[in-house]
Structure formats: C-alpha cells, structure tokens
Design an enzyme around this catalytic site. Structure first.
Site, PDB file in Angstrom:
ATOM      1  N   GLY A  18       0.811  -1.209   0.000  1.00  0.00           N
ATOM      2  CA  GLY A  18       0.000   0.000   0.000  1.00  0.00           C
ATOM      3  C   GLY A  18       0.845   1.259   0.000  1.00  0.00           C
ATOM      4  O   GLY A  18       0.576   2.204  -0.753  1.00  0.00           O
ATOM      5  N   ASP A  71      -5.596   0.544   3.880  1.00  0.00           N
ATOM      6  CA  ASP A  71      -4.711   1.024   2.816  1.00  0.00           C
ATOM      7  C   ASP A  71      -5.286   2.242   2.103  1.00  0.00           C
ATOM      8  O   ASP A  71      -4.534   3.064   1.568  1.00  0.00           O
ATOM      9  CB  ASP A  71      -4.429  -0.086   1.800  1.00  0.00           C
ATOM     10  CG  ASP A  71      -3.247  -0.954   2.202  1.00  0.00           C
ATOM     11  OD1 ASP A  71      -2.273  -0.410   2.754  1.00  0.00           O
ATOM     12  OD2 ASP A  71      -3.298  -2.175   1.980  1.00  0.00           O
ATOM     13  N   GLU A 139      -4.041  -2.440  -6.298  1.00  0.00           N
ATOM     14  CA  GLU A 139      -3.326  -3.310  -5.364  1.00  0.00           C
ATOM     15  C   GLU A 139      -4.165  -4.539  -5.058  1.00  0.00           C
ATOM     16  O   GLU A 139      -5.325  -4.430  -4.656  1.00  0.00           O
ATOM     17  CB  GLU A 139      -3.011  -2.547  -4.074  1.00  0.00           C
ATOM     18  CG  GLU A 139      -2.312  -3.388  -3.024  1.00  0.00           C
ATOM     19  CD  GLU A 139      -2.223  -2.710  -1.668  1.00  0.00           C
ATOM     20  OE1 GLU A 139      -1.850  -3.401  -0.696  1.00  0.00           O
ATOM     21  OE2 GLU A 139      -2.544  -1.507  -1.568  1.00  0.00           O
ATOM     22  N   PRO A 189      14.326 -16.184  -2.810  1.00  0.00           N
ATOM     23  CA  PRO A 189      12.877 -16.037  -2.583  1.00  0.00           C
ATOM     24  C   PRO A 189      12.194 -15.190  -3.653  1.00  0.00           C
ATOM     25  O   PRO A 189      11.061 -15.487  -4.061  1.00  0.00           O
ATOM     26  CB  PRO A 189      12.812 -15.365  -1.204  1.00  0.00           C
ATOM     27  CG  PRO A 189      14.077 -15.759  -0.525  1.00  0.00           C
ATOM     28  CD  PRO A 189      15.105 -15.798  -1.613  1.00  0.00           C
ATOM     29  N   THR A 190      12.864 -14.145  -4.127  1.00  0.00           N
ATOM     30  CA  THR A 190      12.295 -13.311  -5.190  1.00  0.00           C
ATOM     31  C   THR A 190      12.167 -14.106  -6.482  1.00  0.00           C
ATOM     32  O   THR A 190      11.137 -14.028  -7.175  1.00  0.00           O
ATOM     33  CB  THR A 190      13.179 -12.072  -5.416  1.00  0.00           C
ATOM     34  OG1 THR A 190      13.141 -11.258  -4.246  1.00  0.00           O
ATOM     35  CG2 THR A 190      12.695 -11.258  -6.610  1.00  0.00           C
ATOM     36  N   LYS A 222      21.430  -9.758 -10.867  1.00  0.00           N
ATOM     37  CA  LYS A 222      21.104 -11.186 -10.805  1.00  0.00           C
ATOM     38  C   LYS A 222      19.594 -11.398 -10.807  1.00  0.00           C
ATOM     39  O   LYS A 222      19.069 -12.274 -11.506  1.00  0.00           O
ATOM     40  CB  LYS A 222      21.728 -11.796  -9.544  1.00  0.00           C
ATOM     41  CG  LYS A 222      21.491 -13.285  -9.383  1.00  0.00           C
ATOM     42  CD  LYS A 222      22.171 -13.787  -8.110  1.00  0.00           C
ATOM     43  CE  LYS A 222      21.937 -15.283  -7.918  1.00  0.00           C
ATOM     44  NZ  LYS A 222      22.563 -15.755  -6.652  1.00  0.00           N
ATOM     45  N   CYS A 378     -15.160  10.256  18.824  1.00  0.00           N
ATOM     46  CA  CYS A 378     -16.235   9.264  18.746  1.00  0.00           C
ATOM     47  C   CYS A 378     -16.592   8.773  20.157  1.00  0.00           C
ATOM     48  O   CYS A 378     -17.177   9.513  20.933  1.00  0.00           O
ATOM     49  CB  CYS A 378     -15.835   8.117  17.818  1.00  0.00           C
ATOM     50  SG  CYS A 378     -17.247   7.114  17.268  1.00  0.00           S
ATOM     51  N   LEU A 379     -16.217   7.543  20.517  1.00  0.00           N
ATOM     52  CA  LEU A 379     -16.466   7.075  21.883  1.00  0.00           C
ATOM     53  C   LEU A 379     -15.770   7.987  22.887  1.00  0.00           C
ATOM     54  O   LEU A 379     -16.261   8.173  24.010  1.00  0.00           O
ATOM     55  CB  LEU A 379     -15.981   5.630  22.047  1.00  0.00           C
ATOM     56  CG  LEU A 379     -16.158   5.002  23.429  1.00  0.00           C
ATOM     57  CD1 LEU A 379     -17.625   4.971  23.851  1.00  0.00           C
ATOM     58  CD2 LEU A 379     -15.558   3.595  23.476  1.00  0.00           C
ATOM     59  N   GLN A 382     -18.280  10.458  23.773  1.00  0.00           N
ATOM     60  CA  GLN A 382     -19.370   9.893  24.564  1.00  0.00           C
ATOM     61  C   GLN A 382     -18.951   9.664  26.011  1.00  0.00           C
ATOM     62  O   GLN A 382     -19.711   9.970  26.941  1.00  0.00           O
ATOM     63  CB  GLN A 382     -19.849   8.598  23.908  1.00  0.00           C
ATOM     64  CG  GLN A 382     -20.472   8.835  22.527  1.00  0.00           C
ATOM     65  CD  GLN A 382     -20.765   7.553  21.779  1.00  0.00           C
ATOM     66  OE1 GLN A 382     -20.636   6.456  22.331  1.00  0.00           O
ATOM     67  NE2 GLN A 382     -21.148   7.669  20.513  1.00  0.00           N
ATOM     68  N   HIS A 514     -14.765  11.598  13.085  1.00  0.00           N
ATOM     69  CA  HIS A 514     -13.396  11.072  13.033  1.00  0.00           C
ATOM     70  C   HIS A 514     -12.511  11.979  12.183  1.00  0.00           C
ATOM     71  O   HIS A 514     -12.342  11.741  10.981  1.00  0.00           O
ATOM     72  CB  HIS A 514     -13.388   9.654  12.452  1.00  0.00           C
ATOM     73  CG  HIS A 514     -13.923   8.613  13.365  1.00  0.00           C
ATOM     74  ND1 HIS A 514     -13.121   7.907  14.236  1.00  0.00           N
ATOM     75  CD2 HIS A 514     -15.189   8.156  13.551  1.00  0.00           C
ATOM     76  CE1 HIS A 514     -13.870   7.052  14.918  1.00  0.00           C
ATOM     77  NE2 HIS A 514     -15.130   7.188  14.526  1.00  0.00           N
ATOM     78  N   GLU A 516      -9.395  12.159  12.001  1.00  0.00           N
ATOM     79  CA  GLU A 516      -8.155  11.526  11.537  1.00  0.00           C
ATOM     80  C   GLU A 516      -8.234  11.061  10.084  1.00  0.00           C
ATOM     81  O   GLU A 516      -7.209  10.920   9.406  1.00  0.00           O
ATOM     82  CB  GLU A 516      -7.776  10.343  12.444  1.00  0.00           C
ATOM     83  CG  GLU A 516      -8.703   9.141  12.396  1.00  0.00           C
ATOM     84  CD  GLU A 516      -9.836   9.197  13.416  1.00  0.00           C
ATOM     85  OE1 GLU A 516     -10.347   8.134  13.796  1.00  0.00           O
ATOM     86  OE2 GLU A 516     -10.214  10.317  13.811  1.00  0.00           O
TER      87      GLU A 516
END
Length: 543
Positions: A18, A71, A139, A189-190, A222, A378-379, A382, A514, A516
């Site tokens: 991401g 993401d 993605e 591994p690649t 390589k 939010c909460l 409250q 929210h 954020e």
C-alpha cells in the site's frame, strides 16, 4: 485512456504494498497526472465493517461512507484524490453481486462459474473504480500463491491482455532477506515468487525489492537476469526512518520515468518539494511533547492507523516530535491514573463495546480535573459526556445504552430512526444487523463562534466523516448544558451533538466525528494541530 499498474506481493505479507503503491502514485501525481488507486481484498467478508480490529486493523471510512481497508487511508494521505466506495472491494462483495444477479435471472440460466462470471465482475469493478484517471494503481491484497487471491490474479491477467502492454503493467513487491551469518542478501525467494506469478500467466514489469539492508548492484543484476525484468526496473526499497521518504527513494531510482516511458505518457518532471518539506519537518523537530493515547486495541496499533498518522502530521505542522504513550484503558482500571502522570495531553479514540470503558472515563476525569489538554474522538466524546454527567452533574449512574440499557440517566443512546436510500424512515434496534447500519461518511457540522474548535478550524461549517450508531441523548441535554457543558458543534440540521467542550479548562474538546480520516502529511489537520499546540503549552507550563 486509463493506464493500469497492477500491484502484487510475494514471499511474505506486510511488505508495504500500500505504501509503495501510494508513493509511486504520489510521484506520478507530482508529474501532473490524474491518479487514482484501488484495493482488492480477497477475504469473503462483504466489507471490513464488522471485523475485529485485532484481526483487520482500522476500518477506514471514505467521504461517501464506505467502510474500507486501511490502505485507502495511505492512498488519501499520499495523493489528493478522494477515495470512494468504488476504490475498494472484496471477494464477498463480488460474489454477493454475482449471486444477486443470478437470483434475478440476469444470466439467463447459465451455470455461474469463477471464470468468466466472477472474473468479469472483478474486471468491471476495476474499470469503474479507475474512472477517467490517467493512471490507476490496483493493489491486490494477500500474497501470490494464496488460494483466495487466484480469481483476482486471473482477472488482472485477462484485463492486462485485453487493454494491451501499452496500457497495463505489473509491479511485484518481494522480500530480499539479509542472512547475517552469511553476510549477504539472498535473491532466491524473489526468483521463486516471480516463478509462481509466471505459472499463472503473469510476468512482472517492475520488481520492488524490500530489505532491511542495502541491495547491491550485482544482486539487482542477478534478480533481473533470473526474472526477465529490465535491470533498471529492479527497484531496491530499503527500510526508511519515515514512510514519507519513499516517494523520493523511488523517484531517485527512476521508477516514475520507467512507468511514463512504458505508457507513452507526455508529462512534466516530478516536483517533490512538498515531500522534501514534510521529511525535513518530520526528522528535524524543534519541540517535543508526550501525549497519552488511552484505547482498548493496543495489542494491534494498526487499529488506530489513521489516528497515529494524524498525530504525526500535527507534529510536522508544529515542528514537534510527538511521543505517543500507548495506554490500555483496562490498565487504568487496574492500576489507576498514575499511568497518566507527566503527560502533556490525553487522547481517547473511538471503540466499541463495554470492555475498558470505565478506564476511559477515568482518563477523562483525570484530564478535566487536572486541566490536562484533552481530545476525545467518537467514543472519546461519549465517555466525556458520561464523565461530566457523573462527576459534575452528580448522576452517578450516568451511562450509554450501549453499556447499560437500564440506566436512569442514559446520556448517550442508540439512534433508532434512520432514513434509507429512498428517504423512507426505518427503525433499528440493538438486535439489528451490525454491518452497514451506522452513521457513516462525510456530514456537515456547524461550529459555535468563539469556541476552541472554531478557533482551530476558523470556519462556521465543516465537513467531517462519521462511523457510529450512538448519539448524545437530546432529552437530557438541557441539564448537561445548565451544568456547564458547552455544545460547540452540531449536525448540519442542528439535531445532533457533534462537539462538546468542558468549562473552565484550557483545552478540552471532544468530537463525535473522526477527523483523523482527513488528515494528511502535507496539510495536517486543524483539530490535531490545535491539540498539539495545547500539549506544547502544557509542556512549557510543566517545565
């Protein structure tokens, strides 16, 4: 015509597809191209809205109210395109749509199969999500070789063939591990990961090789030789001390030039000066504060991904290093408020369920009584109202119906009447379905002139995103206001409480929305910036 960059991952999960994708998108955007991004999730849930934060992490809410993968938060923080419900879909969403069409008879009695019906629906959604963008980065979640990912990989194989090589390319992220005993990085591994891709008809055009050590030229050569990828398209991406360096790292290796040339696009060079400023402010702070973040999902900090990033952005805009002290609210219940001593501010984020709520309420009381800057989300709003009702108004049994349905002073209650898509009113109760039944997405909020929150935003009306189903009980609002609670923000129609502030406190703000979700590293967010400024003032006072 839209060009597509399909992004896959191999060897292990959590390589940062991401962030790598969003960083490339940021460079292409800096070259003047219109860019968008999609995330395809192989799990069978319709969306992540009902998934445990411990399993999935944060649920990112889009402007139009979709509950999506975290993401998409990275995407919006790196590029200026606003994500929508079309930018994220799951296996569950695809099958749900196909089965609904089958029940209606749309397939005229055909046998429904993964190929072509499921793959056709995946391709349709990719094209729809891409819209009119110059470049769409797509993605695919999971790791190559997973059973769950196979329909998505087959769909992008088909789409890549259909649009042609000049309009589609594949970028594959792999791990190049460093073996300390051998003193070298390993490329095997690649090689095997690419072999797995090629076995299903997909040849990567770009390899982004993740490592915690430098990958030398000989290793890259390589890898190129064994994978049929151009050497200049083998990109080394070593761990960085801030993710906001990644656009510069990819650009320095010519990845955007390779993409632009491959697609035959005519565009300007990349101006990454904004990102240079972000990195400089992040790595060279002039001040430092410590803020306690009191939550209930501290075992997996990805549950608060956007919030943690927003605090980092506020630090950037204030040239301040923000040290977050992560405190489990249950620990406050068991160990007391000593855990909060010495902090410059307290942040209580959102959450669901009874567990840990009393610890959050105790944290609010500590902040209010000790004049410590407080931000509740939010909460977090409250519990601020509940704490005020208990300890200022004297309603010792004050609570939310989410936690105690029989409380005589339920200052927070369930929203029971909702308008559906047609405008008709429907009733929802505690026994209604959980999925897709919250107040979701961007909505207007009217701010009270002269309030702390108005001083932050410098606007009378703001737009912020929501994700909740409980609200402050308007029936008990007059008593709360009379006791001194300040209502500094209301919904666009004035019917719902959106922001509260405590009286006789230097900086105490709690919001139902929210913020954020709309914070970015280049622009920050006014509410978080104001919060960090308040923490700075508190720090200087305590010094």
């Amino acid at each position: 015509m839209t060009r597509y960059i399909f992004v896959t991952g191999g060897v292990v999960s959590s390589l940062g597809k991401g962030i790598a994708s969003a960083s490339l998108a940021a460079i292409l955007e800096a070259r003047g191209l219109k860019v968008t991004m999609l995330k395809l999730d192989p799990y069978i849930n319709v969306d992540p809205g009902t998934m445990s934060p411990f399993q999935h992490g944060e649920v990112f809410v889009t402007h139009d109210g979709a509950e999506t993968d975290l993401d998409l938060g990275h995407y919006e923080r790196f590029i200026r395109t606003t994500m929508t419900q079309n930018n994220n879909f799951t296996t569950g969403r695809v099958y749900e749509h196909v089965l609904r069409k089958e029940r209606r008879g749309d397939y005229l009695g055909a046998t429904i199969q993964v190929i072509p019906h499921i793959t056709d629906e995946i391709k349709r959604r990719i094209i729809k999500g891409a819209g009119d963008a110059d470049v769409a980065l797509v993605e695919i979640g999971g790791t190559v070789g997973d059973i769950e990912s196979q329909p998505f990989l087959e769909a992008i194989r088909q789409l890549r063939f259909e649009v042609g090589a000049r309009r589609a390319m594949l970028m594959h992220l792999t791990l190049v591990p460093y073996i300390a005993t051998a003193g070298e990085t390993k490329t095997k591994p690649t090689q095997h990961s690419v072999k797995e891709l090629r076995s299903i008809g997909l040849q990567p055009d770009v390899l982004v090789c993740r490592s915690d050590h430098p990958i030398d030229v000989s290793s890259r050569r390589k890898i190129a030789q064994f994978t049929n990828v151009e050497e200049r398209a083998v990109i080394a991406l070593e761990d960085a001390d801030t993710i906001y360096k990644i656009p510069g790292i990819l650009h320095s290796q010519g990845l955007d030039d390779f993409v632009v040339e491959r697609f035959g696009l005519q565009c300007e060079g990349a101006d990454l000066s904004e990102w240079d400023k972000v990195v400089d402010a992040k790595l060279n702070p002039e001040h430092e504060v410590t803020i306690a973040m009191v939550g209930k999902y501290m075992e997996l900090l990805d549950a608060y991904k956007s919030l943690i990033e927003a605090m980092s952005h506020a630090g950037i805009t204030n040239r301040t290093k923000v040290n977050l002290r992560y405190i489990d609210s249950e620990d406050i219940e068991n160990q007391g408020t000593g855990l909060l001593e010495g902090v410059d501010a307290i942040l209580v984020p959102g959450g669901f369920g009874l567990r840990g709520v009393e610890g959050k309420i105790t944290a609010v009381q500590f902040a209010r009584e000790n004049k410590v800057p407080y931000l509740g989300i939010c909460l977090g709003m409250q519990v601020a109202v509940i704490e005020f009702a208990r300890n200022v108004l004297g309603w010792k049994d004050a609570n939310s119906t989410e936690f105690n349905r029989t409380s005589a002073h339920a200052v927070v209650g369930l929203i029971t009447e909702w308008e559906d898509a047609t405008g008709a009113v429907e009733t929802r109760t505690e026994s209604s379905d959980l999925g897709g039944t919250m107040r979701l997405g961007a909505q207007d909020c009217q701010l009270e002139a002269g309030s702390l929150v108005h001083d932050c935003y410098r606007k009378d009306v703001i737009v912020e995103r929501h994700r909740h189903r409980y609200e402050v009980n308007n029936n008990l609002l007059p008593q709360l206001i009379e006791a001194g609670l300040k209502i500094s923000g209301r919904s666009g129609d004035g019917a719902l409480v959106e922001v509260v502030e405590a009286p006789d406190h230097p900086w105490f703000v709690a919001c139902q929305f929210h913020p954020e979700f709309t914070s970015t590293p280049r622009d920050g967010h006014p509410l978080f910036s104001g919060f960090v400024k308040a923490a700075l003032a508190q720090h200087q006072k305590n010094s």
